[in-house]
Design a protein around this motif. Structure first.
Motif, PDB file in Angstrom:
ATOM      1  N   ASN A   1      56.288 -28.444  -6.160  1.00  0.00           N
ATOM      2  CA  ASN A   1      57.894 -29.072  -5.923  1.00  0.00           C
ATOM      3  C   ASN A   1      58.635 -28.003  -4.673  1.00  0.00           C
ATOM      4  OD1 ASN A   1      58.114 -31.836  -6.736  1.00  0.00           O
ATOM      5  ND2 ASN A   1      57.524 -31.122  -8.521  1.00  0.00           N
ATOM      6  N   THR A   2      59.329 -27.660  -4.149  1.00  0.00           N
ATOM      7  CA  THR A   2      60.603 -27.241  -3.324  1.00  0.00           C
ATOM      8  C   THR A   2      61.271 -26.930  -4.674  1.00  0.00           C
ATOM      9  OG1 THR A   2      61.634 -29.102  -2.376  1.00  0.00           O
ATOM     10  CG2 THR A   2      60.232 -27.817  -1.345  1.00  0.00           C
ATOM     11  N   SER A   3      61.348 -27.204  -4.911  1.00  0.00           N
ATOM     12  CA  SER A   3      62.304 -26.644  -6.605  1.00  0.00           C
ATOM     13  C   SER A   3      61.869 -25.959  -7.315  1.00  0.00           C
ATOM     14  CB  SER A   3      62.985 -27.785  -7.337  1.00  0.00           C
ATOM     15  OG  SER A   3      62.098 -28.683  -8.288  1.00  0.00           O
TER      16      SER A   3
ATOM     17  N   SER B   1      60.542 -22.429  -9.756  1.00  0.00           N
ATOM     18  CA  SER B   1      60.861 -21.468  -9.673  1.00  0.00           C
ATOM     19  C   SER B   1      60.333 -20.239 -11.076  1.00  0.00           C
ATOM     20  CB  SER B   1      62.623 -21.579 -10.157  1.00  0.00           C
ATOM     21  OG  SER B   1      62.514 -21.699 -11.457  1.00  0.00           O
TER      22      SER B   1
ATOM     23  N   ASP C   1      61.089 -20.023 -14.101  1.00  0.00           N
ATOM     24  CA  ASP C   1      61.684 -20.046 -15.266  1.00  0.00           C
ATOM     25  C   ASP C   1      60.901 -20.525 -16.126  1.00  0.00           C
ATOM     26  OD1 ASP C   1      63.468 -20.771 -17.727  1.00  0.00           O
ATOM     27  OD2 ASP C   1      65.241 -21.223 -16.057  1.00  0.00           O
TER      28      ASP C   1
ATOM     29  N   ARG D   1      61.338 -22.465 -18.860  1.00  0.00           N
ATOM     30  CA  ARG D   1      61.900 -23.744 -19.460  1.00  0.00           C
ATOM     31  C   ARG D   1      61.712 -24.996 -18.405  1.00  0.00           C
ATOM     32  NH1 ARG D   1      68.267 -20.985 -20.235  1.00  0.00           N
ATOM     33  NH2 ARG D   1      66.922 -20.167 -17.820  1.00  0.00           N
ATOM     34  N   THR D   2      61.770 -24.531 -17.754  1.00  0.00           N
ATOM     35  CA  THR D   2      61.611 -25.866 -16.431  1.00  0.00           C
ATOM     36  C   THR D   2      60.409 -26.752 -15.662  1.00  0.00           C
ATOM     37  OG1 THR D   2      61.467 -24.465 -14.358  1.00  0.00           O
ATOM     38  CG2 THR D   2      64.082 -25.275 -15.117  1.00  0.00           C
TER      39      THR D   2
ATOM     40  N   ALA E   1      71.442 -24.852 -21.443  1.00  0.00           N
ATOM     41  CA  ALA E   1      69.753 -24.528 -20.981  1.00  0.00           C
ATOM     42  C   ALA E   1      69.869 -25.702 -21.275  1.00  0.00           C
ATOM     43  CB  ALA E   1      68.977 -23.349 -22.073  1.00  0.00           C
ATOM     44  N   LYS E   2      68.701 -26.266 -20.808  1.00  0.00           N
ATOM     45  CA  LYS E   2      67.378 -27.113 -20.474  1.00  0.00           C
ATOM     46  C   LYS E   2      66.480 -27.166 -20.722  1.00  0.00           C
ATOM     47  CE  LYS E   2      70.731 -29.679 -18.065  1.00  0.00           C
ATOM     48  NZ  LYS E   2      71.641 -28.087 -17.271  1.00  0.00           N
TER      49      LYS E   2
ATOM     50  N   ASP F   1      67.137 -13.393 -15.953  1.00  0.00           N
ATOM     51  CA  ASP F   1      67.222 -13.149 -14.173  1.00  0.00           C
ATOM     52  C   ASP F   1      66.601 -12.855 -13.368  1.00  0.00           C
ATOM     53  OD1 ASP F   1      69.974 -14.423 -15.998  1.00  0.00           O
ATOM     54  OD2 ASP F   1      71.403 -14.302 -14.819  1.00  0.00           O
TER      55      ASP F   1
ATOM     56  N   ILE G   1      63.426 -13.637 -13.239  1.00  0.00           N
ATOM     57  CA  ILE G   1      62.856 -15.552 -13.227  1.00  0.00           C
ATOM     58  C   ILE G   1      63.158 -15.364 -11.492  1.00  0.00           C
ATOM     59  CG2 ILE G   1      64.192 -17.146 -12.953  1.00  0.00           C
ATOM     60  CD1 ILE G   1      64.467 -17.361 -15.985  1.00  0.00           C
TER      61      ILE G   1
ATOM     62  N   PRO H   1      58.210 -21.209  -3.132  1.00  0.00           N
ATOM     63  CA  PRO H   1      58.661 -22.660  -3.425  1.00  0.00           C
ATOM     64  C   PRO H   1      58.083 -23.636  -3.132  1.00  0.00           C
ATOM     65  CG  PRO H   1      60.730 -21.254  -4.202  1.00  0.00           C
ATOM     66  CD  PRO H   1      59.765 -20.785  -2.702  1.00  0.00           C
ATOM     67  N   GLY H   2      56.639 -24.563  -3.440  1.00  0.00           N
ATOM     68  CA  GLY H   2      56.762 -25.834  -2.313  1.00  0.00           C
ATOM     69  C   GLY H   2      55.344 -25.169  -1.911  1.00  0.00           C
TER      70      GLY H   2
END
Lengths: 333, 514
Positions: B44-46, B48, B50, B52-53, B130-131, B181, B184, B200-201
């Motif tokens: 995905n372009t989103s 990263s 991180d 956690r995601t 945080a998620k 930070d 990531i 990304p993506g």
């Protein structure tokens, strides 16, 4: 020339109005899509609390009008906002989406747009000369077997969906005869020759998709003129048929040809979505699809605006070029 | 086999691939070098760095499988081993865990790895706002104490024998403390490959770290290039034309074409990924156990495996524990397709006929609508009329799942029994998608969690699987295999991990160019 300048300014302003209307349509359309970013990004984890939390964080719970006004306000200042996905991640660090190191929509779109323009450029470089030459030749040898063969083949190409043409090209030029790679994953820092090689199959697909219209228009415009008295004069002078067409007919047929070329160039930028997905070409079309998938509205809207702007600008260019190419329009009485 | 010679055995063994499966050292030592190119879906372009995601295969492969490490790792054989942790021990109640960390490990930036990094990395998941999908794991830690630079003690709120297992989860990556930070943003971990470029993506390029604590046993490629190819035809083409060396998520519809290509091998494993049809047990008629039993006997599981998964799967038995789990109970009684039994239970429920709605969309799993229609056809013979309701893909998880009395759903499964059960089967948890409550099950769940004795745990988890299968509210028709493909240029040890696709997403670490 002041008349021309006035037309340009007038058309640019009209273009802005069109863009504004387009932006409303885009916004309404995107909002009409079922599901939203929060649901898309959470997938199975889309419980009510989680969805509400994300909507709140990203301001998706505000009413549509407020969101549109905020977005439009930013867009006018050249700030297309932050992709929702990036804003969500920024939230994960406890920082906001306004920091300097956050990836904005513009950051995300610019490299992709460059790639798409490169692809469009390569396609145009093949398609336009090819189409015009074929148009001239078919006009010259009209109703011959060559003319018919060309018409049938280009019209078949334009009648097939692009992804089908793409797969046919992959089959013949990548799988059976490995001439070009089927994967067009170009990246920054790639050598130009390699980049060109990788862009070839999508460019050929687009070429096949746009050639027919330009060729037919060239052919029709020239044939239209062949009945004119000055063409007859040229013929009576004993000029060769080729010279009659290229020197005498073509310049006068330029206006409609330019218009149709401009329209097709616009298609090369805005119609790439499917082609880019099939060939994994990292252009704006692929970004557009990915963003629609996760309902990343700021990116979708920005892409649509760019598509709309390209159409408007190229149409404007076409009009201006037609005026310049036609002295009668340049000096209206 | 009377004339068996050593040479003959080796030849036959190689041909049949038998020896490799038994783990005998028949392969030459892995060859070093080369640039591995992978075509991976799920980008995905989103994306990263991180952890956690992370939820989709592209980032799991790149982060968990190449750039970052966890404290523990599930080996290809399914056994837990240390990754950044060297060893660990628990107190008798499984509440206090002490981890000894590997010494001399550095991040790609050169910063040495130590206990502070572990604490900071774990705290990421419970940070305010945080998620993280791993939040339930980390929030069970009530205290983290740094004993020394390379030793850390964690106290849990309640005993959990699986705790080291949970720390192998792909979300719980180790980041450098104080510069998380930046780590990531740049992808700075302790993994075998450092980030050369990441778009990304689109694409990730990694370079083998010159000297790594995993030494010569892992990370045989000099460079890796992971290309995002979400379109399945494009991905298959890329492999067929040799532009990538391996791809994930083989489209089973075009599998025959791949098989016809002599340069391509398909490899698949049955893991814990399973498709489910949860019924809300608080809603009539599913509140009646006999109705649930009737439905469980009215489904033709084998037909579903054959037609929906094209054979790339395995019949499941109405519980969520799969072959990649430690205490998977394969030999408990299978709920079979038997219309007489279905009729019998229907009669027990006082019914001669049953009309139910089954909500499905392909968002639940690919082929869910077809599966629901197969179910409809097979159940008809028992007097069960299933009305298949086609739901829209968008908003499926918020509007249909957990809301409609009976729907389609999927689970990728969890590394441990406890984790799976406590995610979706424990009384009162938000994702208990059937609302099923069973006192004995609940009691076993809590006891097994804190039990360190493996034999006792096996017994308890077996009983829990039986309870789910016999009384639970979910029809689990099948396990879906992870089906991937690779070029014959690649070689592996013969043991392929089944926690996740692509050798538990560690293909870049474990494979090499033959």
């Amino acid at each position: 020339m002041s008349g021309l300048l006035r037309i340009i300014v007038q058309r640019l302003l009209l273009g802005l109005v069109t863009l504004f209307v387009v932006s409303i349509i885009i916004f309404v359309a995107v909002n009409a899509l079922p599901g939203d970013f929060a649901e898309a990004i959470l997938g199975q984890g889309a419980t009510e609390e989680a969805v509400t939390a994300i909507r709140e964080q990203l301001g998706l719970n505000q009413n549509a009008f407020t969101r549109y006004a905020t977005w439009l306000g930013g867009a006018v200042r050249g700030d297309l906002g932050v992709p929702l996905s990036q804003a969500l991640f920024a939230g994960n660090f406890g920082t906001t989406a306004t920091g300097t190191d956050v990836i904005t929509v513009v950051d995300q779109i610019i490299p992709r747009l460059k790639n798409t323009l490169f692809l469009a450029g390569v396609s145009a470089a093949i398609a336009v000369p090819l189409a015009v030459t074929l148009g001239v030749l078919t006009a010259l040898y009209r109703n011959s077997a060559f003319d018919k063969a060309m018409n049938v083949s280009t019209l078949s190409a334009i009648s097939s969906p692009e992804f089908f043409i793409a797969y046919i090209l992959i089959l013949f030029l990548a799988v059976l005869n490995p001439v070009f790679p089927s994967l067009s994953n170009i990246f920054p820092g790639m050598e130009f020759s390699e980049r060109l090689n990788r862009t070839m199959l999508p460019a050929l697909t687009l070429t096949l998709a746009v050639t027919a219209q330009m060729m037919r228009m060239t052919r029709a415009a020239i044939i239209n003129l062949l009945a004119s008295p000055y063409i007859e004069m040229a013929r009576l002078k004993g000029l060769s048929p080729m010279r009659v067409i290229v020197k005498h007919a073509l310049p006068n047929a330029l206006a409609p040809i330019i218009t149709v070329i401009a329209l097709n160039l616009a298609f090369l930028v805005t119609g790439v979505v499917v082609v880019e997905v099939v060939f994994v070409y990292p252009g704006i079309g692929q970004l557009f699809v990915d963003s629609v998938k996760i309902r990343d509205i700021p990116v979708v809207q920005a892409c649509c605006l760019i598509f709309a702007a390209v159409y408007i600008l190229l149409n404007l260019t076409a009009d201006i070029l037609s005026i310049i190419s036609n002295p009668r329009l340049r000096h209206p009485k | 086999m009377s004339q068996l010679t050593r040479r003959g055995l080796l030849k036959a063994g190689v041909a049949a691939g038998v020896l490799s499966a038994t783990g005998m050292p028949l392969m030459a030592a892995p060859k070093k070098g080369g640039r591995l190119r992978l075509g991976i879906a799920g980008a995905n372009t989103s994306d990263s760095w991180d952890g956690r995601t992370h939820s989709d295969s592209f980032m799991i492969m790149c982060a968990h499988g190449a750039v970052f490490d966890c404290l523990t790792e599930v080996g290809a054989d399914g056994q837990l081993k240390g990754e950044l942790a060297e060893s660990w021990e628990a107190s008798a109640d499984a509440k206090t865990w002490t981890f000894k960390l590997r010494q001399g490990v550095t991040f790609h930036s050169g910063k040495p790895f130590g206990a502070d990094d572990v604490i900071a990395s774990l705290e990421m998941h419970t940070a305010e706002g945080a998620k993280s999908a791993a939040k339930p794991i980390v929030s069970a830690i009530s205290e983290m104490k740094k004993v020394s630079d390379h030793e850390i003690q964690m106290t849990l709120e309640a005993g959990n024998a699986d705790f080291p297992f949970l720390l192998s989860d792909y979300h719980i990556l180790m980041f450098p403390a104080g510069e998380i930070d930046e780590a990531i943003a740049a992808g700075n971990g302790t993994g075998l490959y450092s980030v050369e470029s990441f778009d990304p993506g689109v694409r990730f390029v990694g370079k083998r770290v010159a000297s790594h604590y995993k030494g010569d046993d892992a990370g045989h490629f000099d460079e890796i290039e992971v290309i995002a190819i979400n379109d399945s035809s494009a991905r298959m083409n890329a492999l067929m034309t040799g532009q990538v060396d391996a791809v994930n998520r083989v489209d089973v519809k075009t599998e025959a074409l791949l098989k016809a290509n002599p340069n391509v091998n398909i490899f698949e494993v049955t893991g814990n990924q399973h498709y489910t049809l949860p019924m809300l047990t608080g809603t009539a008629p599913f509140n009646d156990l006999n109705v649930r039993k009737a439905l469980k006997h009215a489904i033709n599981r084998q037909e579903m495996v054959d037609k929906i998964l094209q054979g790339h799967g395995k019949v499941a038995n109405d519980h969520p524990i799969g072959p990649a789990n430690q205490y998977f109970a394969e030999d408990i009684e299978q709920n079979d397709f038997d219309l007489d039994k279905a009729k019998f239970y229907l009669k027990e429920a006082g019914l001669t006929e049953l009309n139910v709605d089954l909500s499905a969309a392909n968002a639940a799993f690919s082929g869910a609508i077809d599966a629901a229609q197969l179910y409809q056809a097979s159940a008809k013979g028992a007097g069960i009329n299933i009305n298949v309701v086609q739901e829209p893909d968008d908003g499926y998880w918020s509007n249909v799942w957990l809301k409609k009395p009976w729907c389609a759903c999927y689970w990728s499964g969890r590394a441990t029994e406890d984790w799976m059960f406590s995610t979706a089967y424990e009384t009162g948890v938000p994702w208990n998608d059937t609302g099923w409550e069973n006192a004995r099950f609940q009691e076993l769940l809590l006891t097994a969690r804190a039990e360190l004795d493996s034999a006792k745990r096996k017994e308890m988890y077996t009983e829990m699987q039986m309870l789910c299968s016999a009384e639970g509210g979910t029809v689990v028709p099948m396990y879906a295999n992870y089906v991937d493909a690779h070029s014959t240029k690649l070689a592996n040890t013969g043991t392929i991990g089944n926690v996740f696709q692509m050798d538990s997403s560690r293909l870049m670490e474990r494979w090499w160019f033959a």
